[in-house]
Design an enzyme around this catalytic site. Structure first.
Site, short mmCIF file in Angstrom:
data_model
loop_
_atom_site.label_atom_id
_atom_site.label_comp_id
_atom_site.label_asym_id
_atom_site.label_seq_id
_atom_site.Cartn_x
_atom_site.Cartn_y
_atom_site.Cartn_z
N LYS A 183 1.04 -1.06 0.00
CA LYS A 183 0.03 -0.05 0.11
C LYS A 183 0.85 1.25 0.07
O LYS A 183 0.40 2.21 -0.39
CB LYS A 183 -0.81 -0.01 1.26
CG LYS A 183 -1.68 1.29 1.35
CD LYS A 183 -2.59 1.45 0.27
CE LYS A 183 -3.41 2.55 0.50
NZ LYS A 183 -3.45 3.83 1.05
N GLU A 190 1.21 6.62 -6.87
CA GLU A 190 0.07 7.66 -6.81
C GLU A 190 0.71 9.04 -7.04
O GLU A 190 0.30 9.77 -7.54
CB GLU A 190 -0.78 7.40 -5.71
CG GLU A 190 -2.03 8.36 -5.61
CD GLU A 190 -2.83 8.27 -4.28
OE1 GLU A 190 -2.90 9.17 -3.55
OE2 GLU A 190 -3.15 6.95 -3.88
N ARG A 287 6.77 17.84 -4.27
CA ARG A 287 5.81 18.47 -3.30
C ARG A 287 6.35 19.15 -2.14
O ARG A 287 5.90 20.30 -1.96
CB ARG A 287 4.81 17.42 -2.64
CG ARG A 287 3.94 16.69 -3.43
CD ARG A 287 2.94 15.60 -2.81
NE ARG A 287 2.18 14.94 -3.67
CZ ARG A 287 1.18 14.22 -3.25
NH1 ARG A 287 0.82 14.28 -1.76
NH2 ARG A 287 0.27 13.49 -4.12
#
Length: 457
Positions: A183, A190, A287
């Site tokens: 995950k 992602e 980011r």
């Protein structure tokens, strides 16, 4: 089937509704009584409240369950998970009961907890993707562990998970805490895909002068074909949104991007394992860069604004470049999972991993078929490889920033063209005598091959 769930936030509440809709009897608890009341109200409106029991404390929850118990935790990662586990032990859970951490916990914490609670109960991990909508109507579920308790609840999870071609997107992907690792990497991919889409938007908007609506139409056309994906579809929708005064909504949003840690963990673990995932790392750094203006270092060292250049980009070549860069993000993620599985002896099944990503999750995409059939097929994409080279060059020439696009090109070029590592290794040996390997695989030092002036050295 009887299950308990601790934590009725957005994900917990929606997963609870999914469970009871599929026929599972659920005992639910949250320290905030309003959360339980809200869930009960929703269940009544959907006609499924008879299978839902809201309790006011963990002790009551444990007593209501028949042993062996199955308890899902959907609480924030970190200290709170351990606190709830301790409360469950105090409430009387037994060694055959299974507690499943379904949050975004660090996999290292999962490994530690399995050891910590091994004489108290079975501790298992499962990553869940899909957001609130996925949790409610069918998420991707990446479980792990060989605990016997899985056999009790696996059939129910297969029902509530998303499905693709009549196959459930629930799977036990590997041993130990590998579900949380998978995950985590899912989230790293992602990050890369989201940033890549934003970079293509940036190139079309500022490099080519197109409007948000025009770019939305391009994305929509791509998404109607081979490049259909959840992230590309929602990006097209976002770019069409306008205010009442016909302003593009995207232009009104602050440029700083938030993060919750899983992308950073992906980058950190890749570095620790010595596995290159430059596209994923570049997305994390992108980011961070959006927030640098607020740091003390940035305020002390400012850079003047620079002008950018207009470029002409062939849309078909851009599509091919985007396609390949997207595939490389998945490939890097799978390489990281494979390397971690080998290192930790998890025996992760990559085919099962990909199956969990086919529907319900954020990174679902039709072109995962290509990877599922043959991970190595990326090597055959000559047209796309040429397009990635050309588009990356044009993008850089614009003067704008394209961290994931260029990292993807660099990754592919490093693995498919002559490397410059021989000079770097020579430098290391020159000043540190770390040794070099010659083409005949012999190990030696520079001084064994040539005379080096001691004054220069």
């Amino acid at each position: 089937m009887q299950v308990a769930l601790v934590g009725l936030g957005v994900m917990g509440k929606n997963l609870a509704l999914n469970l009871i809709e599929k026929g599972v009897t659920l005992v639910a608890y949250d320290k905030n009584p309003d959360a339980g009341e809200d869930l009960l109200r929703l269940a009544k409106s959907e006609g499924t409240a008879e299978r839902l029991h809201i309790v006011s404390d963990i002790g009551d929850m444990v007593r209501r369950l028949q042993a062996p118990r199955s308890i899902l935790l959907l609480v924030p990662a970190g200290e709170l998970v351990d606190r709830v586990c301790t409360e469950l032990v105090d409430a009387g859970v037994e060694i055959n009961d299974m507690i499943i951490d379904c949050g975004n916990s660090n996999y290292k914490d999962g490994i530690s907890r399995k050891l910590k609670y091994q004489n108290k109960f079975e501790f298992a991990t499962m990553g869940i993707s899909g957001g609130a909508e996925g949790a409610r109507h069918g998420p991707a579920m990446m479980a792990s562990g060989s605990e016997g308790g899985w056999e009790r609840i696996e059939p129910s999870f297969e029902k509530i998970a998303a499905s693709f071609n009549n196959e459930s997107c629930f799977a036990r992907v590997g041993h130990s805490a590998s579900g949380h690792f998978v995950k985590m990497v899912h989230n790293g991919i992602e990050y890369a895909l989201m940033q890549l889409i934003a970079e293509v938007y940036q190139l079309l908007r500022l490099g080519c002068g197109k409007t948000p609506k025009e770019i939305a139409a391009i994305f929509e056309t791509w998404s109607e074909g081979d490049l259909h994906s959840y992230l590309l579809s929602i990006s097209s929708h976002i770019l069409r949104l306008e205010t009442k005064s016909n302003e593009a909504l995207v232009d009104l949003i602050d440029n700083r991007v938030g993060a919750k840690g899983t992308g950073l963990w992906t980058a950190q673990n890749a570095l620790e394992l010595g596995i290159a995932v430059p596209s994923l790392v570049a997305a994390v750094q992108a980011r961070h860069l959006t927030n640098t203006k607020e740091t003390h270092a940035a305020k002390e060292m400012k850079y003047a604004a620079k002008s950018t250049n207009k470029v002409k980009v062939d849309l078909e070549e851009l599509k091919d470049a985007f396609h390949l860069a997207s595939l490389l993000a998945y490939r890097q993620g799978l390489a990281l999972i494979k390397g971690a599985s080998r290192s930790h002896q998890w025996k992760v099944d990559l085919a099962k991993t990909l199956q969990t990503w086919r529907a319900g999750c954020i990174i679902r995409a039709d072109y995962l078929d290509q990877i599922a059939k043959n991970v190595e097929f990326v090597d055959t994409l000559t047209t796309e490889s040429d397009a990635l080279r050309k588009v990356s060059g044009l993008a850089i020439a614009s003067g704008l920033a394209f961290p994931v696009l260029t990292a993807s090109q660099t990754y592919l070029a490093t693995l498919t063209t002559p490397s410059n590592g021989h000079l770097v290794q020579a430098q290391r040996d020159y000043f540190g005598e770390h040794g070099i390997k010659t083409h005949n695989d012999g190990t030696c030092h520079l001084t064994d091959l040539v005379e080096i002036d001691a004054k220069v050295r």
